[in-house]
Structure formats: C-alpha cells, structure tokens
Motif scaffolding. Structure first.
Motif, mmCIF file in Angstrom:
data_model
loop_
_atom_site.group_PDB
_atom_site.id
_atom_site.type_symbol
_atom_site.label_atom_id
_atom_site.label_comp_id
_atom_site.label_asym_id
_atom_site.label_seq_id
_atom_site.Cartn_x
_atom_site.Cartn_y
_atom_site.Cartn_z
ATOM 1 N N ARG A 232 0.829 -1.218 0.000
ATOM 2 C CA ARG A 232 0.000 0.000 0.000
ATOM 3 C C ARG A 232 0.864 1.269 0.000
ATOM 4 N NH1 ARG A 232 -3.109 -3.161 4.071
ATOM 5 N NH2 ARG A 232 -4.963 -3.974 3.001
ATOM 6 N N ILE A 233 1.975 1.229 0.733
ATOM 7 C CA ILE A 233 2.866 2.393 0.792
ATOM 8 C C ILE A 233 3.487 2.667 -0.575
ATOM 9 C CG2 ILE A 233 5.108 3.171 1.684
ATOM 10 C CD1 ILE A 233 4.324 1.855 4.365
ATOM 11 N N GLU A 234 3.931 1.594 -1.248
ATOM 12 C CA GLU A 234 4.561 1.756 -2.549
ATOM 13 C C GLU A 234 3.602 2.295 -3.604
ATOM 14 O OE1 GLU A 234 6.139 -2.115 -3.228
ATOM 15 O OE2 GLU A 234 7.970 -1.759 -2.076
ATOM 16 N N ARG A 235 2.302 2.119 -3.367
ATOM 17 C CA ARG A 235 1.313 2.557 -4.357
ATOM 18 C C ARG A 235 0.505 3.755 -3.908
ATOM 19 N NH1 ARG A 235 -1.691 -3.060 -5.583
ATOM 20 N NH2 ARG A 235 -2.923 -2.094 -3.962
ATOM 21 N N TRP A 236 0.909 4.399 -2.809
ATOM 22 C CA TRP A 236 0.031 5.433 -2.254
ATOM 23 C C TRP A 236 -0.190 6.601 -3.187
ATOM 24 C CZ3 TRP A 236 1.488 10.480 -0.917
ATOM 25 C CH2 TRP A 236 2.866 10.756 -0.897
ATOM 26 N N LYS A 237 0.782 6.910 -4.063
ATOM 27 C CA LYS A 237 0.628 8.028 -4.999
ATOM 28 C C LYS A 237 -0.374 7.700 -6.099
ATOM 29 C CE LYS A 237 3.360 11.461 -7.508
ATOM 30 N NZ LYS A 237 2.712 11.378 -8.818
ATOM 31 N N GLU A 238 -0.595 6.402 -6.330
ATOM 32 C CA GLU A 238 -1.514 5.973 -7.392
ATOM 33 C C GLU A 238 -2.945 5.837 -6.897
ATOM 34 O OE1 GLU A 238 0.067 2.288 -8.709
ATOM 35 O OE2 GLU A 238 2.108 3.059 -8.945
ATOM 36 N N CYS A 239 -3.162 6.074 -5.606
ATOM 37 C CA CYS A 239 -4.486 5.821 -5.022
ATOM 38 C C CYS A 239 -5.533 6.835 -5.458
ATOM 39 C CB CYS A 239 -4.396 5.809 -3.498
ATOM 40 S SG CYS A 239 -3.440 4.417 -2.887
ATOM 41 N N GLY A 240 -5.102 7.995 -5.927
ATOM 42 C CA GLY A 240 -6.061 9.034 -6.300
ATOM 43 C C GLY A 240 -6.577 9.784 -5.089
ATOM 44 N N GLY A 241 -7.292 10.846 -5.318
ATOM 45 C CA GLY A 241 -7.828 11.638 -4.221
ATOM 46 C C GLY A 241 -6.738 12.455 -3.555
ATOM 47 N N CYS A 242 -7.000 12.905 -2.367
ATOM 48 C CA CYS A 242 -6.051 13.729 -1.619
ATOM 49 C C CYS A 242 -4.942 12.836 -1.042
ATOM 50 C CB CYS A 242 -6.779 14.475 -0.502
ATOM 51 S SG CYS A 242 -5.680 15.489 0.495
ATOM 52 N N LEU A 243 -3.690 13.077 -1.458
ATOM 53 C CA LEU A 243 -2.586 12.243 -1.020
ATOM 54 C C LEU A 243 -2.347 12.343 0.482
ATOM 55 C CD1 LEU A 243 -0.009 12.766 -3.903
ATOM 56 C CD2 LEU A 243 -1.578 10.873 -3.572
ATOM 57 N N THR A 244 -2.635 13.530 1.039
ATOM 58 C CA THR A 244 -2.462 13.713 2.483
ATOM 59 C C THR A 244 -3.407 12.800 3.253
ATOM 60 O OG1 THR A 244 -1.898 16.036 2.089
ATOM 61 C CG2 THR A 244 -2.453 15.408 4.342
ATOM 62 N N VAL A 245 -4.657 12.708 2.794
ATOM 63 C CA VAL A 245 -5.649 11.841 3.443
ATOM 64 C C VAL A 245 -5.236 10.375 3.333
ATOM 65 C CG1 VAL A 245 -8.038 11.028 3.381
ATOM 66 C CG2 VAL A 245 -7.539 13.462 3.083
ATOM 67 N N VAL A 246 -4.777 9.976 2.131
ATOM 68 C CA VAL A 246 -4.349 8.585 1.912
ATOM 69 C C VAL A 246 -3.168 8.248 2.819
ATOM 70 C CG1 VAL A 246 -3.381 6.961 0.240
ATOM 71 C CG2 VAL A 246 -5.173 8.543 -0.468
ATOM 72 N N LEU A 247 -2.209 9.171 2.919
ATOM 73 C CA LEU A 247 -1.036 8.941 3.750
ATOM 74 C C LEU A 247 -1.407 8.853 5.223
ATOM 75 C CD1 LEU A 247 1.992 8.532 3.645
ATOM 76 C CD2 LEU A 247 2.287 11.002 3.853
ATOM 77 N N LYS A 248 -2.380 9.672 5.646
ATOM 78 C CA LYS A 248 -2.842 9.600 7.039
ATOM 79 C C LYS A 248 -3.425 8.214 7.347
ATOM 80 C CE LYS A 248 -3.770 14.482 8.044
ATOM 81 N NZ LYS A 248 -4.809 15.513 8.278
ATOM 82 N N GLU A 249 -4.151 7.648 6.369
ATOM 83 C CA GLU A 249 -4.706 6.306 6.547
ATOM 84 C C GLU A 249 -3.585 5.266 6.698
ATOM 85 O OE1 GLU A 249 -7.297 5.550 3.285
ATOM 86 O OE2 GLU A 249 -8.834 6.986 3.946
ATOM 87 N N LEU A 327 11.399 -3.234 9.127
ATOM 88 C CA LEU A 327 12.450 -2.314 8.669
ATOM 89 C C LEU A 327 12.281 -1.962 7.195
ATOM 90 C CD1 LEU A 327 15.546 -3.876 10.475
ATOM 91 C CD2 LEU A 327 14.495 -1.666 10.984
ATOM 92 N N MET A 328 11.745 -2.893 6.425
ATOM 93 C CA MET A 328 11.554 -2.656 4.992
ATOM 94 C C MET A 328 10.469 -1.628 4.700
ATOM 95 S SD MET A 328 12.082 -6.476 3.373
ATOM 96 C CE MET A 328 11.718 -5.953 1.690
ATOM 97 N N LEU A 329 9.635 -1.331 5.697
ATOM 98 C CA LEU A 329 8.640 -0.265 5.521
ATOM 99 C C LEU A 329 9.335 1.069 5.236
ATOM 100 C CD1 LEU A 329 6.094 -1.017 8.399
ATOM 101 C CD2 LEU A 329 5.748 -1.384 5.953
ATOM 102 N N ALA A 330 10.467 1.313 5.914
ATOM 103 C CA ALA A 330 11.210 2.559 5.689
ATOM 104 C C ALA A 330 11.724 2.620 4.252
ATOM 105 C CB ALA A 330 12.368 2.660 6.676
ATOM 106 N N ASP A 331 12.191 1.487 3.717
ATOM 107 C CA ASP A 331 12.661 1.449 2.329
ATOM 108 C C ASP A 331 11.527 1.723 1.353
ATOM 109 O OD1 ASP A 331 15.176 0.797 3.252
ATOM 110 O OD2 ASP A 331 14.865 -1.366 3.049
ATOM 111 N N ALA A 332 10.346 1.116 1.646
ATOM 112 C CA ALA A 332 9.188 1.329 0.777
ATOM 113 C C ALA A 332 8.781 2.805 0.755
ATOM 114 C CB ALA A 332 8.021 0.460 1.243
ATOM 115 N N LEU A 333 8.830 3.444 1.915
ATOM 116 C CA LEU A 333 8.507 4.877 1.997
ATOM 117 C C LEU A 333 9.534 5.717 1.245
ATOM 118 C CD1 LEU A 333 7.479 4.965 5.734
ATOM 119 C CD2 LEU A 333 6.017 5.793 3.875
#
Length: 394
Positions: A232-249, A327-333
């Motif tokens: 989900r993190i790797e694709r968060w920019k592709e989710c559409g809508g407000c990126l800030t809201v998606v990132l908060k989720e 730890l790989m979450l940091a790499d994905a971000l």
C-alpha cells in the motif's frame, strides 16, 4: 488469472483447539445440547490434564532420584517438557489479551478475503500457504510420534509377555506414560491403566498440537500484515484523491500494526522464553535416545526431533521475518515519490520513516529479540546439554 481467496490463517488452530477443548470462543453453533456436551468435555480435559501432568512429574522425579532405567528417564523428560510447554500455552490462550489478538487476526483475515486487490490477496495467500505447511508438518509429526509411542509400548509389552512365559517370571509391563499411582497395584490393574494411558496419549497429543499450531499461526501472521502495508505504501501516490488523506490512513494502519505486534509480544514473550530454554534441553534428551535406545524403538525419537527442529526454526524464521519486514517499511517509503509532495506530506513521510527505523520484534522474555540466530543458539545449547548428559550417562 484470478487469485484464489486465501483460507483463514487460524483454520488449523481453531479446529485443533476445539478438539482439545481450549478454543476461547466456544463452538460455532447455537444448539444447546452440543454446547453443554462440549462444555463438559472441555471441563474434563482441563481437570484431567493438570492431574496427569503432576503424576507424570512425580514419577519422573522418583525415577531420576532412584537412578533407575535411564533410557526411560530421558524419554519421560521429553514428555514432561513438551506437556509443561503445552499446558502453559493452553492457559495463555484463555486470557483476554490473547483473545483480542485472535479476534484481530480473524477480523483482518475477513477483510483480506473480501479485498478486490489481487496483489494484496496474493501476498496474503503466500503467507497463509506457508503457515498451512508449517501447521500440517507439526500436526503430522505430533500424531505420528503419539502413534509410534503407543506401538513401541505395545511391542515392549509383547516382549515382556514372551519373556515372562519362557522364564516363568512376572515382570511389570511398561506404559507409554509412566505415571505415579499412589498405592495402586500396577500389575493388578494393568488393563485399565493401559486404556487410560492410550487415551492420555491422544488427549495430550491434541493439546500439544493445538497449542503449537495456534502459537505459530499467530507469529507468522504479522509478517503478512507488514508485507501488505508495504504494498500500500509503494502505491500510495496511485491511489487518487487527496494524497495527504491517503497517507494519514497509512500512518493509522502502521500504528495499528505496531500496537498489534506490541500486544502479541507482551502476550507470548515468556512462552518464547520457555521455548528457547526448554527446546535445547528437549532436543538434547531426544539426541540421547538416538544414542542409547534400540534401533527398533527409534521411530518416536526421530519424529520428536522433527517436531522440535521444525518448531525451533519456524519460530526463529517467523520472528526474524517480522523484524526484517518492519524495517523494509522505511525502504518502501523512501522509494515513493515523497520528495515531489508538499511540506505536510514530506513531514509525515519522514516521521513515518523515522518510526520504521525501530524494528518490531518478538523478544525472548525480557531479553533480546528472537531471530534465526536465536534458533541456532538453541541448537548449540542442545549440543552442550548432550555432552553433559552423555558424561553422566556413562
């Protein structure tokens, strides 16, 4: 190609915990007669097991003090350790924290099952298949060991019967579990004790298998959640809508994962500690059996060794996987295009990266994290125990 829907990861655990009478949520039925019958069965198991375990421990202590039949003493040591471990696990699964953990896993499982995201489903499916293989391996080896125990015991009894007939003796015949029977004549009540013993093998096999399967299902599951969060993190920019809201989720999901793994570690860290200490001793006792037992009686020691080896490395690998995936979450971000976003998004991403730098771990009691290196340490400890036991045995 459509990805098949994964089966619930707790399927095996629930089935065997119900059979063992320790599933904390009761039966999935509303029939009062079935529920009452099951309640009586569960109560009998919960009363029978501690009595059985105390009797086994007393007999083990007596045989150890007397120094008689060391082969049988080593065999009894394996049973005592395995059953103490299983009993502690069964008690643990009845507390409120563990019920919350199981509830969380079942709820998350259901959400993934109804997900239309094939990549998420495929990731979860891979994890459930791996868990299923580990559970089946433990199940087959546990009941294989239980069956071989009974068969080997019947063979020993047959040999003693033949010896008694040819030499006009009345040697006492062994039982799979040598228990302490206060004031009871074992020769006079041999048939009844044999039945009780065989039933004990089945009940205890169920208890040990169910506690181990539940334990490993719960420690394998967090890696699945972390892998899905990475996707989900790797694709968060592709989710559409407000990126800030998606990132908060995503931040909220990360916090949920942190809370879940922290609660899981708090519930099972002392069980991991007990596994770490006792598996070394148990593997050593099984190894002694390889060296000292007759070749015709090696089936159950081989299967016991397989169970312990599987448990040790599944535990080490699963705990290590949680650490690595967190730890790989940091790499994905970091791989995401966070640098193209506004200042609010950048700060959120950097904060999340900083939090992901601290690995999520399962600890060995209050000590260090459990990893594959810890599993190797268990095997090294076993070698040391074997050396000490062989010196004393000789």
């Amino acid at each position: 190609m459509t990805v098949p829907k994964p089966k619930p990861i707790l399927n095996h655990a629930r089935f065997f915990m119900i059979l063992a009478g320790i599933w904390p949520f009761g039966l999935p039925t509303k029939r009062s007669m079935v529920l009452r019958t099951y309640g009586i069965y569960a109560a009998i198991v919960r009363v029978f097991f501690p009595i059985f375990l105390v009797s086994l421990c007393i007999e083990f202590a007596i045989s150890t003090i007397n120094g008689k039949n060391l082969d049988q003493t080593f065999a009894q040591l394996i049973y005592v350790i395995a059953l103490v471990n299983g009993g502690v696990g069964a008690l643990l699964y009845q507390n409120c924290d563990f019920k919350e953990i199981i509830t969380f896993i079942m709820k998350d499982d259901k959400e993934v099952k109804h997900s239309k995201d094939e990549e998420i489903t495929r990731s979860h499916l891979d994890q459930t298949r791996m868990c299923s293989k580990a559970c089946w391996a433990i199940t087959i080896m546990t009941f294989g060991a239980s069956t071989s125990m009974c068969l080997e015991n019947y063979w020993r009894r047959y040999e003693i019967d033949q010896y008694n007939q040819h030499h006009n003796e009345s040697l006492e015949k062994p039982l799979a579990f040598e228990l302490y029977y206060y004031g009871l004549d074992k020769r006079k009540h041999d048939s009844g004790l044999l039945i009780v013993n065989d039933v004990s093998v089945v009940v205890n096999g169920l208890l040990v298998a169910s506690t181990k399967i539940a334990f490993f299902s719960c420690i394998i599951y967090p890696a699945s959640i972390l892998k899905r969060l990475q996707i989900r993190i790797e694709r968060w920019k592709e989710c559409g809508g407000c990126l800030t809201v998606v990132l908060k989720e995503l931040v909220l999901q990360h916090q949920t994962v942190i809370r879940f793994i922290t609660k899981l570690n708090g519930s099972i860290k002392y069980l991991i500690f007990m596994e770490f200490l006792l598996n070394s001793l148990n593997i050593a006792a099984v190894s002694i059996q390889f060296i000292t037992f007759e070749k015709t009686m090696l089936a159950s020691p081989i299967l016991f060794f397989g169970i312990l080896f599987t448990q040790t490395f599944v535990l080490g690998w699963s705990a290590n996987e949680i650490k690595v995936q967190s730890l790989m979450l940091a790499d994905a971000l970091y791989r995401s295009p966070w640098y193209e976003q506004n200042e609010t998004v950048k700060k959120m991403v950097l904060t999340m990266i900083m939090r992901a730098q601290t690995p999520l771990v399962l600890t060995i009691g209050p000590f260090d994290a459990m990893t594959t290196q810890s599993a190797l340490a268990i095997m090294k400890g076993s070698y040391s125990y074997v050396s000490v036991m062989l010196n004393n045995y000789q």
